[in-house]
Design an enzyme around this catalytic site. Structure first.
Site, mmCIF file in Angstrom:
data_model
loop_
_atom_site.group_PDB
_atom_site.id
_atom_site.type_symbol
_atom_site.label_atom_id
_atom_site.label_comp_id
_atom_site.label_asym_id
_atom_site.label_seq_id
_atom_site.Cartn_x
_atom_site.Cartn_y
_atom_site.Cartn_z
ATOM 1 N N LYS A 108 -7.733 -0.671 -4.373
ATOM 2 C CA LYS A 108 -7.649 -0.147 -3.199
ATOM 3 C C LYS A 108 -6.587 0.969 -2.570
ATOM 4 O O LYS A 108 -6.817 2.105 -2.479
ATOM 5 C CB LYS A 108 -7.874 -1.261 -2.259
ATOM 6 C CG LYS A 108 -8.946 -2.231 -2.245
ATOM 7 C CD LYS A 108 -9.158 -3.365 -1.247
ATOM 8 C CE LYS A 108 -7.813 -4.253 -1.169
ATOM 9 N NZ LYS A 108 -7.642 -5.051 -2.380
ATOM 10 N N ARG B 140 -9.460 -8.657 6.754
ATOM 11 C CA ARG B 140 -9.477 -9.657 5.827
ATOM 12 C C ARG B 140 -10.124 -10.984 6.154
ATOM 13 O O ARG B 140 -10.280 -11.918 5.166
ATOM 14 C CB ARG B 140 -8.023 -10.015 5.388
ATOM 15 C CG ARG B 140 -7.609 -9.448 3.992
ATOM 16 C CD ARG B 140 -6.237 -9.955 3.801
ATOM 17 N NE ARG B 140 -5.829 -9.453 2.398
ATOM 18 C CZ ARG B 140 -5.239 -8.314 1.985
ATOM 19 N NH1 ARG B 140 -4.998 -7.539 2.804
ATOM 20 N NH2 ARG B 140 -5.007 -8.449 0.916
ATOM 21 N N ARG C 281 1.106 -4.986 -12.734
ATOM 22 C CA ARG C 281 1.380 -4.015 -11.666
ATOM 23 C C ARG C 281 2.820 -3.834 -11.690
ATOM 24 O O ARG C 281 3.612 -4.982 -11.357
ATOM 25 C CB ARG C 281 0.921 -4.296 -10.451
ATOM 26 C CG ARG C 281 1.417 -3.214 -9.279
ATOM 27 C CD ARG C 281 0.247 -3.632 -8.152
ATOM 28 N NE ARG C 281 0.127 -4.838 -7.712
ATOM 29 C CZ ARG C 281 -0.723 -4.931 -6.575
ATOM 30 N NH1 ARG C 281 -1.571 -4.235 -6.157
ATOM 31 N NH2 ARG C 281 -0.610 -6.482 -6.007
ATOM 32 N N ARG D 66 6.014 -7.210 -7.538
ATOM 33 C CA ARG D 66 5.660 -7.841 -6.252
ATOM 34 C C ARG D 66 5.865 -9.327 -6.750
ATOM 35 O O ARG D 66 5.093 -9.756 -7.517
ATOM 36 C CB ARG D 66 4.438 -7.482 -5.551
ATOM 37 C CG ARG D 66 4.572 -6.128 -4.871
ATOM 38 C CD ARG D 66 3.257 -5.681 -4.552
ATOM 39 N NE ARG D 66 2.101 -6.455 -3.855
ATOM 40 C CZ ARG D 66 0.928 -6.182 -3.486
ATOM 41 N NH1 ARG D 66 0.757 -5.130 -3.297
ATOM 42 N NH2 ARG D 66 0.207 -7.223 -3.025
ATOM 43 N N ARG E 297 -3.914 -16.042 -4.000
ATOM 44 C CA ARG E 297 -4.457 -14.899 -3.509
ATOM 45 C C ARG E 297 -6.269 -14.657 -3.799
ATOM 46 O O ARG E 297 -6.784 -14.651 -3.015
ATOM 47 C CB ARG E 297 -3.956 -13.613 -4.016
ATOM 48 C CG ARG E 297 -2.765 -13.505 -3.286
ATOM 49 C CD ARG E 297 -1.682 -12.472 -4.041
ATOM 50 N NE ARG E 297 -1.923 -11.030 -3.678
ATOM 51 C CZ ARG E 297 -2.002 -10.149 -4.690
ATOM 52 N NH1 ARG E 297 -1.104 -10.379 -5.628
ATOM 53 N NH2 ARG E 297 -2.231 -8.974 -4.421
#
Ligand code: AP5
Length: 221
Positions: A18, A93, A132, A165, A176
Site C-alpha cells: 500500500k 482498519r 523490508r 521496523r 499483525r
C-alpha cells in the site's frame, strides 16, 4: 456521489504494498498520501506523547485504539490539501473507523470514490515484511531482495540510515496478520456492500500493480 474528487481508501494486509504504491500515485495524481502508520512513526520519532502511546501498541503489532486514530484523521481531512482528494493508507482498519469516516465525509459534503483492495497471498506478504527496510530520515521503503538500495543500509534518496521496523520482527508480523484477519478483513465486505470495492492483484511486480491502480484512478476521475 462522484464529485470529481479522488477520495481513495487503500485496503489490504500488512505488506501488500500500500505504502509503496501510494507514493507514486500521490505524485502522479497530485493528491496527498495520508498514511496513519507514517503519522504514528513520525510522532514516535519525535518522542511526543502521542508517539509514546502509539509505540505501546504498534511495536508488538496491536492496533492503536479507534478513538485516537479517528481524531487524527478528522483533523487531517480538514486541511486544505485534501480538497481534491487523497489516498488514505491504513485507515480505516476497523468497522467503527469506517463508519466514522463515512460520517466525517458526509459532514464535509463529500464521499469516498473507491476502496481499493490490494490482494496478496500470505507467503508473499511474509517474505515482503521480513525483508523490508525503511529510511529513518525520509521514510522511503526498500526490500533487501525485491528492491534493494544501491548501497547496503543507505537510502538512495537522502543518504539516511535504513532500519527494520520493530513490528517487522517475526512474532510481531504474526500478530499483525491475526489482527488484520480479526479486525480489518471485514472491511472488504463493508465496502462491497457500499458498492465501492475495487480489487487489484498486488502479489505481482510492483510496476504491474501500479499500472492497474493508475487505470482505476483515471477511471474514477
Ligand atoms: P502501517 O504502517 O499502516 O502498516 P501496515 O498496514 O501493516 O502496512 P505496511 O506498512 O506493513 O505494509 P504496506 O502494505 O504499506 O507495504 P509496503 O509498501 O511497505 O501501520 C503500522 C501500525 O500502525 C499498525 O500495525 C497499527 O498498530 C498502527 N495503525 C496504523 N493505522 C491504524 C489504524 N487505522 N487503526 C489502528 N492502528 C493503526 O511494502 C512491504 C514490502 O514489500 C517493502 O519492503 C516493499 O519494498 C516490498 N514490496 C512492495 N510491493 C512489492 C512488489 N509488488 N513486489 C515485490 N516487493 C514489493
Amino acid at each position: 456521489m462522484n464529485d470529481g474528487k479522488l477520495n481513495i481508501v487503500f485496503l489490504g494486509p500488512p505488506g501488500a504494498g500500500k505504502g509503496t504504491q501510494a507514493v507514486g500515485l500521490s505524485r502522479e495524481f497530485n493528491i496527498p498520501h495520508i498514511s496513519t502508520g507514517d503519522i504514528f512513526r513520525a510522532e514516535m520519532k519525535a518522542e511526543t506523547e502521542l508517539g509514546r502511546l502509539a509505540r505501546s501498541y504498534i511495536d508488538d503489532g496491536n492496533l492503536v485504539p479507534d478513538d485516537v486514530v479517528i481524531k487524527i484523521i478528522e483533523r487531517r481531512l480538514q486541511q486544505e490539501d485534501t480538497r481534491g482528494g487523497y489516498i488514505l493508507d491504513g485507515f480505516p482498519r476497523t468497522i467503527p473507523q469506517a463508519e466514522e469516516l463515512d460520517k466525517m465525509l458526509r459532514g464535509l459534503g463529500t464521499a469516498l470514490s473507491a476502496a481499493i483492495y490490494l490482494e496478496a497471498a500470505e507467503d508473499v506478504i511474509i517474505q515482503r515484511l521480513s525483508g523490508r527496510r525503511v529510511c529513518r530520515q525520509c521514510g522511503a521503503i526498500y526490500h533487501l531482495v525485491n528492491m534493494p538500495p544501491a548501497r547496503e543500509g543507505i537510502c538512495d534518496k537522502c543518504g539516511g540510515e535504513l532500519y527494520q521496523r520493530p513490528d517487522d520482527r517475526p512474532e510481531a508480523i504474526r500478530h499483525r496478520l491475526e489482527e488484520y484477519a480479526r479486525k480489518t478483513a471485514g472491511l472488504i465486505q463493508y465496502y462491497q456492500a457500499e458498492g465501492l470495492l475495487r480489487k487489484v492483484d498486488a502479489g505481482i511486480e510492483k510496476e504491474k500493480t501500479y499500472a492497474l491502480l493508475r487505470d482505476i484512478l483515471n477511471d474514477l476521475k
